[in-house]
Scaffold this motif. Structure first.
Motif, PDB file in Angstrom:
ATOM      1  N   CYS A 521       0.829  -1.204   0.000  1.00 20.93           N
ATOM      2  CA  CYS A 521       0.000   0.000   0.000  1.00 20.93           C
ATOM      3  C   CYS A 521       0.867   1.259   0.000  1.00 20.93           C
ATOM      4  N   HIS A 524       2.735   1.495  -3.629  1.00 21.12           N
ATOM      5  CA  HIS A 524       1.986   1.054  -4.811  1.00 21.12           C
ATOM      6  C   HIS A 524       2.384   1.796  -6.081  1.00 21.12           C
ATOM      7  N   ASN A 558      -6.400  -2.125   3.075  1.00 21.57           N
ATOM      8  CA  ASN A 558      -5.211  -1.490   2.506  1.00 21.57           C
ATOM      9  C   ASN A 558      -5.413  -1.044   1.063  1.00 21.57           C
ATOM     10  N   LYS A 559      -6.545  -1.460   0.493  1.00 21.75           N
ATOM     11  CA  LYS A 559      -6.837  -1.099  -0.902  1.00 21.75           C
ATOM     12  C   LYS A 559      -5.688  -1.482  -1.829  1.00 21.75           C
ATOM     13  N   VAL A 560      -5.163  -2.671  -1.580  1.00 25.23           N
ATOM     14  CA  VAL A 560      -4.064  -3.186  -2.401  1.00 25.23           C
ATOM     15  C   VAL A 560      -4.640  -3.782  -3.672  1.00 25.23           C
TER      16      VAL A 560
END
Length: 696
Positions: A521, A524, A558-560
């Motif tokens: 994260c 990125h 984490n919006k990975v």
């Protein structure tokens, strides 16, 4: 009625063929009883009727022409059943319309008082036609059978009732190099006979003479004397009198299969690096020794041996040097151990020795001998020369020993005590030993792991997974290291096996997942050059529902980008937890995560499970890669795994790529990715942001 006419009528009606008398206008003048019976008509229905009104003839024009030629010109004709089959609707069995008669018709001319008539003779040829058809069918079947035997993938040998060879097919020649002139006229069992086969042959003959088939495996000799193994099926052929007329032997060459199976069996029980038996096999032998140890006089000793300074050599010179050291030490130990004793490699630099019939007093002498051997040994690698030592833990096995697990714990604890006491020494396990008390129930590494987790003394490393084909991004596998109280890195081989035993694997997995996702994260925007990051999952984690939910929650939090994330599970762990593994993979696949099956090929039942595991990549076990340039069977396994993977839409990764020659061969085979010290060593994870791994 005159006597002559009466005789004529008797002969006419009792002739064993059909007779029809017809005038020049096609009118039936007379028919005999044979025709009436087989046409299922009454004579009154036929006489004085036009033949073409009574029957729908198969070829009326031909019949009409034949009648005209007979009545007008005195010519005879043959209406062959081959040309005009079933001219009349006659039945083979009178008054049973179940089978039409095959017949042949002759049209003859004869005169009565100057008037010509046509006499049609009808002969039943059903039996001969059926025999001809049967013969044609049998000839066709025989032709097909001969072709099948000739091109059979199995070797076929046909002998007479005495076992003398009459026929061999090409496959037999291909397998054995024996040609027809080598075989025909010779006894079957005389070909390629081994001296120890005579008893087997006697048993085979005994079964065959009792009209029984024999199926089994036999070792024979080829023409040049080379041995080959065949799965053989021999059976007798019986004639109409239930007597043996021939024997048929079929062989399938299973030599290569046996070699591969033998190699797999050997590999399943032996350490690939040293050739010693492995931990699993050793534990089986130890278990058998303890379970069968019911006599108070039977005493044995179990030794755990750990190589001191092994980590220093590995870190200084690399894994290749470490492997060579283990090989040399194994040879050294094996050379000085009795054939009655059992030596095994049970871990990275750990060995176990079961001293059969030796009590503790004798075990001490052997331990002193081993310590002195290693102390006198020098390991040379390039310009480096290393002096080594060993730490040995010993426990006695008697009729009072509880079980093999407890014996291993005792020897393991004693070995750690020897290390803590200054290394290069042995320690004897005693129940009330104060040195061992602190290690009871194997809490030593459990305490260290828990402390590292609580104090965040784990760090992430990454090793490149390099594309071997063009236009593909590289990836990285996440590895974990522990930091001890002095700030030194502890390699995973020391604490991860303990984590498996103490049920701490899922906690380490969770720490690695949390920190990897957090790192992804945070960076990125810096990892476009990386295809994906791969995280290892232990076998215990696959059945941990809470960990699965934790991963899903972490991905969301984490919006990975899930496509940047891959998970590796070992083949053995997946098979042992197949149902949980399928659910685990399916759940994370839904978010776009990838999966790789690690150490593929080590499970010995690999291909059967692939259909059930929807993984994206296969990591081919390094034991096949390391020696593939020297061992054709290893190379064949690599090719096979790669081919199966491609068919199933999976990419392949080769482990243990240690040099350019192996890398080049893997490229030629078509392997997608490679991993190993020859392509890149593990580095702290932050270094992969700036360090670009290029294929040399």
């Amino acid at each position: 009625m005159s006597k002559g006419l009466k005789i004529h009528n008797i002969v006419f009606d009792n002739t064993n063929c059909g007779l029809i008398v017809i005038d020049n206008e096609g009118i039936i003048v007379d028919v005999n009883q044979w025709f009436v019976k087989h046409s299922d008509r009454r004579k009154l229905e036929l006489v004085n009727q036009n033949i073409f009104d009574c029957f729908e003839l198969g070829n009326g024009l031909t019949v009409k022409r034949a009648i005209e030629q007979a009545t007008n010109y005195g010519m005879s004709s043959i209406l062959s059943s081959a040309l005009h089959p079933r001219l009349f609707p006659l039945y083979a069995r009178a008054h049973k319309k179940d089978k039409l008669m095959e017949h042949t018709c002759y049209v003859k001319s004869y005169s009565v008082d100057g008037t010509r008539f046509a006499l049609i003779q009808i002969h039943d040829v059903t039996d001969s036609v059926m025999r001809e058809r049967l013969l044609r069918n049998r000839t066709k079947d025989l032709s097909i059978f001969s072709l099948a035997v000739k091109h059979s993938p199995s070797a076929v040998v046909i002998t007479d009732a005495l076992g003398i060879i009459e026929y061999i097919n090409p496959k037999f020649t291909e397998i054995t190099d024996f040609e027809g002139y080598d075989c025909i006229g010779r006894p079957y069992f005389s070909l390629g006979r081994l001296s120890n086969n005579e008893k087997i042959e006697e048993n085979i003959w005994r079964m065959l003479e009792q009209h029984q088939e024999w199926v089994g495996e036999r070792c024979n000799l080829k023409k040049d004397g080379e041995k080959y193994w065949a799965n053989e099926h021999i059976y007798p052929i019986l004639d109409g009198d239930n007597c043996i007329s021939h024997f048929v032997a079929m062989q399938d060459d299973v030599t290569q299969f046996r070699n591969i199976s033998r190699k797999f069996s050997y590999q399943a029980a032996h350490d690939a690096l040293t050739g010693l038996i492995n931990r699993q096999e050793f534990e089986g032998i130890l278990r058998g020794t303890i379970d069968g140890n019911n006599d108070e006089r039977d005493v044995h000793s179990l030794c755990f041996i750990d190589i001191d300074q092994f980590k220093l050599i590995n870190d200084t010179c690399g894994h290749i040097a470490g492997d060579e050291l283990l090989r040399q030490i194994s040879v050294l130990f094996n050379r000085h151990c009795s054939t009655d004793d059992t030596l095994a490699r049970i871990g990275g630099d750990e060995f176990a020795l079961l001293l059969n019939g030796h009590d503790i007093s004798k075990a001490k002498l052997i331990c002193k001998m081993l310590i002195q051997l290693v102390e006198d040994f020098r390991f040379r690698w390039n310009e480096h020369v290393f002096k080594l030592g060993v730490s040995i833990g010993v426990t006695e096995i008697s009729s009072e020993s509880i079980n093999y697990v407890e014996a291993i714990k005792q020897a393991d604890s004693a070995c750690y005590a020897a290390k803590d006491a200054g290394r290069n020494r042995y320690h004897i396990y005693q129940e009330n030993d104060k040195v061992l008390a602190q290690r009871k129930d194997d809490t030593y590494w459990a305490t260290k792991i828990n402390s590292a987790l609580e104090n965040n003394r784990l760090v992430l490393f990454a090793q490149p997974i390099v594309s071997l084909q063009a236009d593909k991004k590289n990836s990285h596998e996440i590895l974990v290291r522990m930091i001890d109280d002095n700030g030194n890195l502890i390699p995973p081989g020391l604490f991860l096996p303990a984590a498996e035993r103490f049920d701490l694997s899922h906690r380490i997995d969770q720490w690695v997942i949390d920190n990897t996702l957090s790192w992804l994260c945070k960076h990125h925007n810096d990892i476009d050059h990386i295809d994906h990051i791969s995280i290892n999952l232990s076998g215990l984690s696959l059945s941990n529902e809470m960990l699965l939910q934790h991963i899903i929650k972490a991905i969301k939090a984490n919006k990975v980008q899930a496509s940047k994330l891959s998970f590796e599970i070992t083949e053995t762990a997946a098979i042992a937890n197949l149902t949980h593994a399928k659910l685990f993979i399916s759940a994370l696949n839904a978010y776009g995560c990838k999966f790789a099956l690690d150490d593929f090929g080590s499970g010995l039942s690999s291909f059967a499970y692939l259909k059930n595991l929807k993984v994206d990549m296969l990591k081919i076990d390094g034991m096949f890669i390391k020696d593939m340039l020297k061992d054709p069977i290893d190379e064949a396994m690599v090719k096979s795994i790669n081919d199966v993977g491609k068919v199933m839409g999976m990419e392949t990764i080769a482990e243990f790529v240690e040099n350019d020659e192996i890398r080049q061969r893997l490229q030629e085979i078509g392997i997608n990715y490679g991993q190993g010290y020859g392509l890149g060593k593990p580095v702290p994870i932050d270094e992969i942001i700036t360090k670009s791994v290029e294929l040399i």
